[in-house]
Design an enzyme around this catalytic site. Structure first.
Site, PDB file in Angstrom:
ATOM      1  N   GLU A  18       0.844  -1.191   0.000  1.00 35.08           N
ATOM      2  CA  GLU A  18       0.000   0.000   0.000  1.00 35.08           C
ATOM      3  C   GLU A  18       0.883   1.247   0.000  1.00 35.08           C
ATOM      4  O   GLU A  18       1.786   1.381   0.820  1.00 35.08           O
ATOM      5  CB  GLU A  18      -0.905   0.005   1.235  1.00 35.08           C
ATOM      6  CG  GLU A  18      -1.836   1.198   1.223  1.00 35.08           C
ATOM      7  CD  GLU A  18      -2.946   1.078   2.237  1.00 35.08           C
ATOM      8  OE1 GLU A  18      -3.650   0.042   2.238  1.00 35.08           O
ATOM      9  OE2 GLU A  18      -3.083   2.005   3.051  1.00 35.08           O
ATOM     10  N   HIS A  77      -7.925   3.412  -3.783  1.00 38.32           N
ATOM     11  CA  HIS A  77      -8.955   3.478  -2.748  1.00 38.32           C
ATOM     12  C   HIS A  77      -9.995   4.504  -3.178  1.00 38.32           C
ATOM     13  O   HIS A  77      -9.667   5.512  -3.794  1.00 38.32           O
ATOM     14  CB  HIS A  77      -8.341   3.883  -1.409  1.00 38.32           C
ATOM     15  CG  HIS A  77      -7.409   2.852  -0.853  1.00 38.32           C
ATOM     16  ND1 HIS A  77      -6.861   2.929   0.399  1.00 38.32           N
ATOM     17  CD2 HIS A  77      -6.932   1.691  -1.405  1.00 38.32           C
ATOM     18  CE1 HIS A  77      -6.100   1.869   0.606  1.00 38.32           C
ATOM     19  NE2 HIS A  77      -6.113   1.110  -0.471  1.00 38.32           N
ATOM     20  N   ALA A 127     -19.598   2.394   4.118  1.00 40.23           N
ATOM     21  CA  ALA A 127     -18.865   1.734   3.027  1.00 40.23           C
ATOM     22  C   ALA A 127     -19.740   0.667   2.353  1.00 40.23           C
ATOM     23  O   ALA A 127     -19.600   0.424   1.150  1.00 40.23           O
ATOM     24  CB  ALA A 127     -17.572   1.133   3.572  1.00 40.23           C
TER      25      ALA A 127
END
Ligand code: FAD
Length: 291
Positions: A18, A77, A127
């Site tokens: 990441e 993301h 989410a």
């Protein structure tokens, strides 16, 4: 390639990375050369975080540079925070144009001063709503994204208890998430117990551990404050005993992380996700020792 296909088709565990888009001032070449040494360890994809501020190199620039330079799958993301449903569909159109087939769907944090998360009008509150929105999305060519979501072995800080948080995680999976990446943790027992509880709650998708090597004394306070996680006493006391010896603290964090990863691999995890947070040297040493 879609992450769900990588996960189902991989015979052995693999690393993923990441990257946080760097603050403006760093060039794309500098970013790429920082990530390059990690490529020899075969990460299957690189996640690129998203931020509300515009002080950073753009997420699409980072994704494009990584794809061009390494031919690697990227996972941008995508956040509920600050975005309407139309904004999200626009983002998905733009990712599709770039040949991206994967996203990690997140709510994002409150703005400073806000007591609870407030979606913009026409935006998503959770989410799980975002995952549903992405599942409903179809480009003119019929693009379907592979979707990851976040999970919290030590509970999301807003949730009243872990059981409720896991029930909410299940909503994200029921809405169409293909896999979960966990918040970072330093005690594997918490991850194993979390996975057991998720399975009991009917969550059957891969749950990938998220790991970061501890690297400096100030993280003893910073990491618990920022991520609502515990630092195990054995690690914190060893770091405290090392005093001002920065090199010693770096080595303690590295050895702890290698121990964690070897244990996770021996327990048959599908993959390990490494948070680099701007530091790639220590992640490279862990990858060398474990993959
Ligand atoms: P949600 O799943 O919506 O959960 C948030 C809270 O709401 C939880 O307490 C949950 O229990 C609760 N909840 C969920 N659904 C419901 C419901 N239906 N009813 C009631 N309560 C509910 N942040 C960024 O800004 N940018 C990033 O790039 C980023 N990347 C991340 C990557 C990973 C792997 C992780 C673990 C976190 C990341 N974050 C990032 C942080 C994340 O945005 C925050 O932790 C945020 O506070 C919660 O996001 P979420 O997607 O887990 O939210």
């Amino acid at each position: 390639m879609k992450i769900c296909d990588i996960l189902s088709g991989s015979a052995k565990p693999f690393p993923s990375l990441e990257i946080v888009p760097p603050l403006n001032g760093m060039t794309v070449d500098e970013l790429v050369s920082r990530v390059e040494p990690l490529m020899e360890f075969g990460p299957k994809y690189v996640n690129v975080t998203r931020h509300r501020d515009d002080l950073r190199m753009s997420q699409k620039t980072v994704c494009g540079a990584l794809m061009d330079r390494f031919g690697i799958n990227v996972v941008p993301h995508i956040l509920c925070a600050g975005a309407t449903g139309d904004d999200i569909r626009g983002e998905l159109d733009a990712f599709k144009e770039m040949g991206i087939e994967n996203v990690l769907a997140l709510r994002g944090d409150c703005l400073s001063g806000e007591k609870r998360f407030v979606p913009v009008p026409g935006g998503y509150a959770h989410a799980s709503d975002l995952v549903r929105g992405i599942r409903e999305y179809r480009s003119s060519e019929g693009t379907v994204y592979s979707i990851g979501v976040a999970g919290y072995p030590e509970k999301h800080f807003e949730a009243p208890n872990l059981r409720t948080d896991i029930e909410n995680l299940r909503k994200k999976v029921d809405a169409g998430a293909d896999y979960v990446i966990t918040q970072l943790f330093f005690d594997n027992a918490l991850y194993y117990s979390f996975v057991d509880k998720c399975r009991q709650a009917g969550i059957d998708v891969p749950i990938i551990p998220g790991i970061k090597p501890f690297s400096s004394a100030n993280q003893l306070n910073l990491l618990p404050q920022t991520f609502s996680i515990d630092i195990p006493y054995d690690l914190s006391s060893e770091v405290t005993r090392a005093g001002e010896d920065r090199e010693r603290i770096y080595r303690i964090g590295l050895e702890w992380c290698i121990m964690q990863c070897r244990d996770l691999l021996s327990h048959g995890v599908p993959a390990i996700h490494f948070y680099t947070m701007g530091r790639t040297g220590n992640v490279g040493e862990v990858l060398k020792a474990c993959f």
